[in-house]
Motif scaffolding. Sequence first.
Motif, short mmCIF file in Angstrom:
data_model
loop_
_atom_site.label_atom_id
_atom_site.label_comp_id
_atom_site.label_asym_id
_atom_site.label_seq_id
_atom_site.Cartn_x
_atom_site.Cartn_y
_atom_site.Cartn_z
N ARG A 365 0.83 -1.22 0.00
CA ARG A 365 0.00 0.00 0.00
C ARG A 365 0.86 1.27 0.00
O ARG A 365 0.64 2.20 0.77
CB ARG A 365 -0.97 -0.02 1.18
CG ARG A 365 -2.01 -1.13 1.08
CD ARG A 365 -3.04 -1.10 2.17
NE ARG A 365 -2.58 -1.63 3.44
CZ ARG A 365 -2.56 -2.92 3.76
NH1 ARG A 365 -2.99 -3.82 2.89
NH2 ARG A 365 -2.14 -3.33 4.92
N GLY A 366 1.89 1.26 -0.86
CA GLY A 366 2.71 2.44 -1.03
C GLY A 366 3.79 2.63 0.01
O GLY A 366 4.60 3.55 -0.10
N LYS A 367 3.81 1.76 1.03
CA LYS A 367 4.83 1.88 2.07
C LYS A 367 5.86 0.77 1.91
O LYS A 367 5.52 -0.37 1.59
CB LYS A 367 4.18 1.76 3.46
CG LYS A 367 3.46 3.03 3.90
CD LYS A 367 2.75 2.84 5.25
CE LYS A 367 1.37 2.23 5.07
NZ LYS A 367 0.55 2.19 6.28
N ALA A 368 7.14 1.09 2.17
CA ALA A 368 8.19 0.08 2.12
C ALA A 368 8.28 -0.59 3.49
O ALA A 368 8.65 0.05 4.47
CB ALA A 368 9.51 0.72 1.75
N LEU A 369 7.92 -1.88 3.54
CA LEU A 369 7.99 -2.62 4.80
C LEU A 369 9.23 -3.50 4.80
O LEU A 369 9.44 -4.26 3.86
CB LEU A 369 6.74 -3.49 4.99
CG LEU A 369 5.38 -2.79 4.93
CD1 LEU A 369 4.27 -3.79 5.18
CD2 LEU A 369 5.31 -1.67 5.97
N PRO A 370 10.07 -3.40 5.84
CA PRO A 370 11.28 -4.22 5.86
C PRO A 370 10.97 -5.71 6.02
O PRO A 370 10.02 -6.08 6.72
CB PRO A 370 12.05 -3.69 7.07
CG PRO A 370 11.05 -2.99 7.92
CD PRO A 370 9.95 -2.53 7.02
N ALA A 371 11.78 -6.53 5.36
CA ALA A 371 11.59 -7.98 5.42
C ALA A 371 12.94 -8.63 5.18
O ALA A 371 13.90 -7.96 4.80
CB ALA A 371 10.60 -8.43 4.37
N LYS A 372 12.99 -9.94 5.43
CA LYS A 372 14.24 -10.68 5.21
C LYS A 372 13.95 -11.95 4.42
O LYS A 372 12.89 -12.57 4.60
CB LYS A 372 14.85 -11.09 6.56
CG LYS A 372 15.71 -10.01 7.17
CD LYS A 372 16.40 -10.49 8.42
CE LYS A 372 17.19 -9.36 9.06
NZ LYS A 372 17.36 -9.53 10.49
N ILE A 373 14.93 -12.33 3.60
CA ILE A 373 14.86 -13.63 2.96
C ILE A 373 15.05 -14.69 4.06
O ILE A 373 15.93 -14.54 4.91
CB ILE A 373 15.98 -13.79 1.89
CG1 ILE A 373 15.94 -12.63 0.89
CG2 ILE A 373 15.88 -15.15 1.21
CD1 ILE A 373 14.69 -12.52 0.07
N ALA A 374 14.20 -15.71 4.04
CA ALA A 374 14.20 -16.70 5.12
C ALA A 374 14.18 -18.11 4.57
O ALA A 374 13.71 -18.35 3.46
CB ALA A 374 12.98 -16.48 6.02
N ALA A 375 14.67 -19.03 5.38
CA ALA A 375 14.65 -20.45 4.99
C ALA A 375 13.21 -20.97 5.02
O ALA A 375 12.41 -20.55 5.84
CB ALA A 375 15.52 -21.26 5.93
N MET A 376 12.94 -21.89 4.12
CA MET A 376 11.66 -22.61 4.15
C MET A 376 11.96 -24.08 4.37
O MET A 376 13.02 -24.55 3.99
CB MET A 376 10.90 -22.39 2.84
CG MET A 376 10.37 -20.98 2.71
SD MET A 376 9.14 -20.83 1.37
CE MET A 376 10.18 -20.97 -0.07
N PRO A 377 11.06 -24.86 4.94
CA PRO A 377 9.75 -24.44 5.40
C PRO A 377 9.80 -23.54 6.63
O PRO A 377 10.75 -23.57 7.39
CB PRO A 377 9.07 -25.78 5.73
CG PRO A 377 10.20 -26.70 6.07
CD PRO A 377 11.32 -26.29 5.17
#
Lengths: 385, 125
Positions: A365-377
């Motif tokens: 929604r127009g905002k940059a939300l921080p995130a990280k690449i993560a292992a799956m599962p």
Amino acid sequence: MSSATPTSSPGADAPLLVTQLHDLHVELGAKMVPFAGYDMPVQYPSGILTEHLHTRESAGLFDVSHMGQIRLSGETFAAVATALETLCPADFQALQPGQQRYSFFTDSSAGILDDLMVTRMGPGDGSDHIFMVVNAGCKDADIAHLRANLSNRCKIEVLADRALVALQGPKAAAVFARLVPESGKLKFMSGKSLNAAGFDVIATRSGYTGEDGFEISVANKDAVAFVKKLLADPDVKPVGLGARDSLRLEAGLCLHGNDITEKTNPVEANLVWAMQKRRREQGGFPGAGIVQQQLADGPSRKRVGILPEGKAPARAHTEITDFGGRVIGEITSGGFGPSLGMPIAMGYVETAHAAIGTEINLMVRGKALPAKIAAMPFVPHRYQR
Amino acid sequence: MSGIRFSKDHEWVKVDGDIATVGISPYAQDQLGDVVFVDLPAIGKKIEKGKELAVVESVKAASEVYAPVSGEVVEVNAALGDAPGTVNEDALGKGWFAKVKIANKAELDGLMDEAAYKTFCEGLH
């Protein structure tokens, strides 16, 4: 208030199909929604969170009868396996009786037309044949694809007279063993014809939740009685498509149409494990040259797990950017992981950003939300191997 | 005027002086299913009737919540941050979203009272 993400389905104007269990779903108070041309239960009155957590703690029962069940047979198993290998990159010739394998149909650009489960039924099940399960939304195309390419090499039977249910969760094995003790001998990714409390079924120890469990094919005429028998067990609750989706996302499993499509190839989709060595080396399936080139050069993008740092879920089609604001990928499945109590997602990012722990932004929604690449599962698999 | 009023988009408003408390109706929360996140507006934000006030996320989907009245956001329900499920448990009470300083009280006239809204919802089945 308005729903921003309606379920789309092909042929939305056509009247919806129903499974054998439709009336039972309605009786159980399910909220029915259109899915892949079928009127299906998205949830029961207890709700998606409860159904999800129940499956992780006990046993959930899912109606997946909308999926396609196909039987492939021929003079010998080898003939059938060899024929199917011309459409899929898996090693089917190596399958032992009763063994099951995950695979997909590829096209000439190595795009994934559909993903599927293939079981070599054993000699004890009549002839040595293949039992295949394909996605609901793709089944008509899959059947046409099989007929166009394999009808001169094997017999293709669509098992439209069978329903399919999934019994999933840590108590699934005990529940099913109460109906058919022999089911306990099945290991993960194997299948067998069984008589479960008087019902002839084809059971495979597999599923789409990351939990131990079974997918059980039963004749349409027996479906309601069989399901009522399972639901009579106090450990079992019916679970809808909503929780099916959140369970598979936590398990890091792909949804065809979202995470894998005709525009993604198996190497970038991180499905190299499903293309056994002989097939990777020898090719002989549609798009083999592209797969081999991707394996040699490395893909330009990769399917990865993504953990948003805040509490806002990032849904499919959310843009992924680097800190400079450049678009480096897109989320293909995203939502809330009920077992984790936080948002989770998967998607594709440029290979340079695909390492676990890499910091990215999600444009929600127009905002940059921080995130990280993560292992799956995101939630460990609990298969009984 | 007093009492609760509802919009056709399933938001509710309770008015106290020139402040309107806004939330979503029990019908709306039931349609959504389990709420897992509410994206609330910033305090001080000017909102316009019929435009986005907040976004409510269920396990399955994100849905926009429209402002039933125009005005300025003066308070938001920060408790929803840790307990978004309150929207399901108490939609008309503790599950409120925001308080808005009403710009034009005449806008309230277009909203339904409880009885009219009940009839409206029954017509949706």
